[in-house]
Motif scaffolding. Structure first.
Motif, PDB file in Angstrom:
ATOM      1  N   LYS A   1       0.839  -1.202   0.000  1.00 54.43           N
ATOM      2  CA  LYS A   1       0.000   0.000   0.000  1.00 54.43           C
ATOM      3  C   LYS A   1       0.871   1.249   0.000  1.00 54.43           C
ATOM      4  N   ALA A   2       1.922   1.237   0.820  1.00 55.67           N
ATOM      5  CA  ALA A   2       2.817   2.394   0.893  1.00 55.67           C
ATOM      6  C   ALA A   2       3.501   2.638  -0.448  1.00 55.67           C
ATOM      7  N   ALA A   3       4.003   1.566  -1.063  1.00 59.14           N
ATOM      8  CA  ALA A   3       4.691   1.700  -2.352  1.00 59.14           C
ATOM      9  C   ALA A   3       3.733   2.163  -3.443  1.00 59.14           C
ATOM     10  N   GLY A   4       2.503   1.647  -3.403  1.00 55.26           N
ATOM     11  CA  GLY A   4       1.525   1.972  -4.439  1.00 55.26           C
ATOM     12  C   GLY A   4       1.082   3.423  -4.423  1.00 55.26           C
ATOM     13  N   GLN A   5       1.239   4.093  -3.297  1.00 53.41           N
ATOM     14  CA  GLN A   5       0.813   5.486  -3.189  1.00 53.41           C
ATOM     15  C   GLN A   5       1.939   6.463  -3.511  1.00 53.41           C
ATOM     16  N   ALA A   6       3.134   5.950  -3.777  1.00 52.62           N
ATOM     17  CA  ALA A   6       4.291   6.804  -4.016  1.00 52.62           C
ATOM     18  C   ALA A   6       4.376   7.209  -5.485  1.00 52.62           C
ATOM     19  N   ALA A   7       4.978   8.371  -5.733  1.00 53.64           N
ATOM     20  CA  ALA A   7       5.022   8.935  -7.085  1.00 53.64           C
ATOM     21  C   ALA A   7       6.224   8.477  -7.895  1.00 53.64           C
ATOM     22  N   SER A   8       7.205   7.877  -7.260  1.00 55.81           N
ATOM     23  CA  SER A   8       8.417   7.473  -7.970  1.00 55.81           C
ATOM     24  C   SER A   8       9.042   6.275  -7.256  1.00 55.81           C
ATOM     25  N   PRO A   9       9.970   5.574  -7.903  1.00 48.91           N
ATOM     26  CA  PRO A   9      10.609   4.437  -7.238  1.00 48.91           C
ATOM     27  C   PRO A   9      11.343   4.817  -5.945  1.00 48.91           C
ATOM     28  N   THR A  10      12.072   5.932  -5.943  1.00 47.45           N
ATOM     29  CA  THR A  10      12.782   6.299  -4.712  1.00 47.45           C
ATOM     30  C   THR A  10      11.794   6.723  -3.621  1.00 47.45           C
ATOM     31  N   ALA A  11      10.719   7.381  -4.013  1.00 45.23           N
ATOM     32  CA  ALA A  11       9.680   7.729  -3.029  1.00 45.23           C
ATOM     33  C   ALA A  11       9.036   6.465  -2.489  1.00 45.23           C
ATOM     34  N   ALA A  12       8.869   5.464  -3.350  1.00 46.45           N
ATOM     35  CA  ALA A  12       8.288   4.195  -2.912  1.00 46.45           C
ATOM     36  C   ALA A  12       9.227   3.484  -1.936  1.00 46.45           C
ATOM     37  N   LEU A  13      10.527   3.513  -2.216  1.00 49.27           N
ATOM     38  CA  LEU A  13      11.494   2.906  -1.290  1.00 49.27           C
ATOM     39  C   LEU A  13      11.405   3.558   0.085  1.00 49.27           C
ATOM     40  N   GLN A  14      11.329   4.876   0.105  1.00 48.90           N
ATOM     41  CA  GLN A  14      11.227   5.575   1.381  1.00 48.90           C
ATOM     42  C   GLN A  14       9.911   5.242   2.079  1.00 48.90           C
ATOM     43  N   ALA A  15       8.833   5.180   1.301  1.00 55.56           N
ATOM     44  CA  ALA A  15       7.524   4.855   1.885  1.00 55.56           C
ATOM     45  C   ALA A  15       7.530   3.456   2.485  1.00 55.56           C
ATOM     46  N   VAL A  16       8.155   2.506   1.796  1.00 52.07           N
ATOM     47  CA  VAL A  16       8.248   1.133   2.299  1.00 52.07           C
ATOM     48  C   VAL A  16       9.078   1.106   3.579  1.00 52.07           C
ATOM     49  N   PHE A  17      10.196   1.808   3.569  1.00 54.53           N
ATOM     50  CA  PHE A  17      11.070   1.867   4.743  1.00 54.53           C
ATOM     51  C   PHE A  17      10.305   2.390   5.964  1.00 54.53           C
ATOM     52  N   MET A  18       9.607   3.500   5.784  1.00 51.63           N
ATOM     53  CA  MET A  18       8.887   4.108   6.899  1.00 51.63           C
ATOM     54  C   MET A  18       7.669   3.268   7.308  1.00 51.63           C
ATOM     55  N   ALA A  19       7.041   2.600   6.330  1.00 56.04           N
ATOM     56  CA  ALA A  19       5.897   1.746   6.662  1.00 56.04           C
ATOM     57  C   ALA A  19       6.342   0.556   7.499  1.00 56.04           C
ATOM     58  N   HIS A  20       7.500  -0.012   7.177  1.00 59.46           N
ATOM     59  CA  HIS A  20       8.015  -1.134   7.958  1.00 59.46           C
ATOM     60  C   HIS A  20       8.337  -0.683   9.376  1.00 59.46           C
ATOM     61  N   ILE A  21       9.004   0.451   9.492  1.00 61.80           N
ATOM     62  CA  ILE A  21       9.324   0.981  10.821  1.00 61.80           C
ATOM     63  C   ILE A  21       8.041   1.260  11.607  1.00 61.80           C
ATOM     64  N   GLY A  22       7.038   1.815  10.937  1.00 68.84           N
ATOM     65  CA  GLY A  22       5.771   2.090  11.611  1.00 68.84           C
ATOM     66  C   GLY A  22       5.094   0.820  12.102  1.00 68.84           C
ATOM     67  N   PHE A  23       5.109  -0.215  11.270  1.00 72.79           N
ATOM     68  CA  PHE A  23       4.499  -1.496  11.633  1.00 72.79           C
ATOM     69  C   PHE A  23       5.157  -2.065  12.889  1.00 72.79           C
ATOM     70  N   VAL A  24       6.487  -2.060  12.913  1.00 76.25           N
ATOM     71  CA  VAL A  24       7.218  -2.620  14.049  1.00 76.25           C
ATOM     72  C   VAL A  24       7.038  -1.755  15.297  1.00 76.25           C
ATOM     73  N   SER A  25       6.985  -0.436  15.106  1.00 75.49           N
ATOM     74  CA  SER A  25       6.782   0.459  16.255  1.00 75.49           C
ATOM     75  C   SER A  25       5.451   0.184  16.943  1.00 75.49           C
ATOM     76  N   GLU A  26       4.442  -0.134  16.137  1.00 74.39           N
ATOM     77  CA  GLU A  26       3.118  -0.416  16.684  1.00 74.39           C
ATOM     78  C   GLU A  26       3.027  -1.823  17.273  1.00 74.39           C
ATOM     79  N   ARG A  27       3.871  -2.740  16.764  1.00 75.53           N
ATOM     80  CA  ARG A  27       3.843  -4.139  17.197  1.00 75.53           C
ATOM     81  C   ARG A  27       5.250  -4.618  17.555  1.00 75.53           C
TER      82      ARG A  27
END
Length: 202
Positions: A77-103
């Motif tokens: 979902k994070a990657a799909g909402q990003a406008a470019s490959p590098t933006a998608a990489l950053q979105a994936v990175f932050m989404a993973h960190i967010g997931f682990v922070s919550e769990r």
């Protein structure tokens, strides 16, 4: 757990069991989590628990399935909402960190499972999760190269390994420090250094 939760339908009971294990793993060594502790956390008897899971290993398999499905869905979902490959990489990175922070129990369970001797089904599931994660990263990295955002000579498999290792390093340091919020604080700066290393130079 409240009285009403004792009478959940089977699917909801299994889901509640998984979440109970994740919650317990955030509080104690995952290898010390017993079916008795899980049942007590849920306000159930062991007999009620075993009506849905034949063994502790079956519970762990369900936990790993739950983790893989939710983490990959969140990353996609994070990657799909990003406008470019590098933006998608950053979105994936932050989404993973967010997931682990919550769990925070999730990485403790994964690290614990990987340390178990032998090749368990749950360990195989973790390995499959990492493989699927890596495939997603490689696609994004290749897209970044194709669009000229990333270095044309970039070693894509190595960059994918480094990406996952960087996330794992942040997670491990925050767990050692006993400060889960530290992951979110450190993640943007750490990702910026990672991206600087793989970006196409002007």
């Amino acid at each position: 757990m409240n009285e009403q939760a004792k009478y959940l339908p089977a699917d909801e009971r299994r889901s509640a069991t998984v979440e109970a294990v994740v919650d317990l793993a955030a509080q104690q060594n995952p290898s010390d989590i017993t079916t008795t502790a899980i049942a007590q956390h849920m306000g159930l008897t062991q007999g009620a628990l075993f009506r849905h899971f034949p063994s502790k290993d079956a519970i762990l398999q369900a936990v790993m399935t739950w983790v893989a499905e939710r983490l990959l869905l969140r990353l996609d979902k994070a990657a799909g909402q990003a406008a470019s490959p590098t933006a998608a990489l950053q979105a994936v990175f932050m989404a993973h960190i967010g997931f682990v922070s919550e769990r925070p129990g999730v990485p403790r369970l994964i690290f614990g499972e990987l340390q178990r001797p032998g090749q368990t089904v749950a360990k195989q599931m973790v390995q499959t999760l990492i493989q699927q994660y890596g495939e997603r990263l490689r696609r994004l990295l290749e897209a970044g190269k194709a669009q000229g955002e990333l270095d044309a000579a970039l070693d894509v498999p190595a960059a994918a390994v480094l990406f996952i290792g960087t996330v794992q390093g942040l997670v491990m340091q925050s767990l050692l420090a006993g400060d889960v919020a530290r992951m979110r604080q450190d993640a943007p700066g750490v990702f910026a250094i990672y991206l600087r290393g793989i970006r196409r130079q002007p």
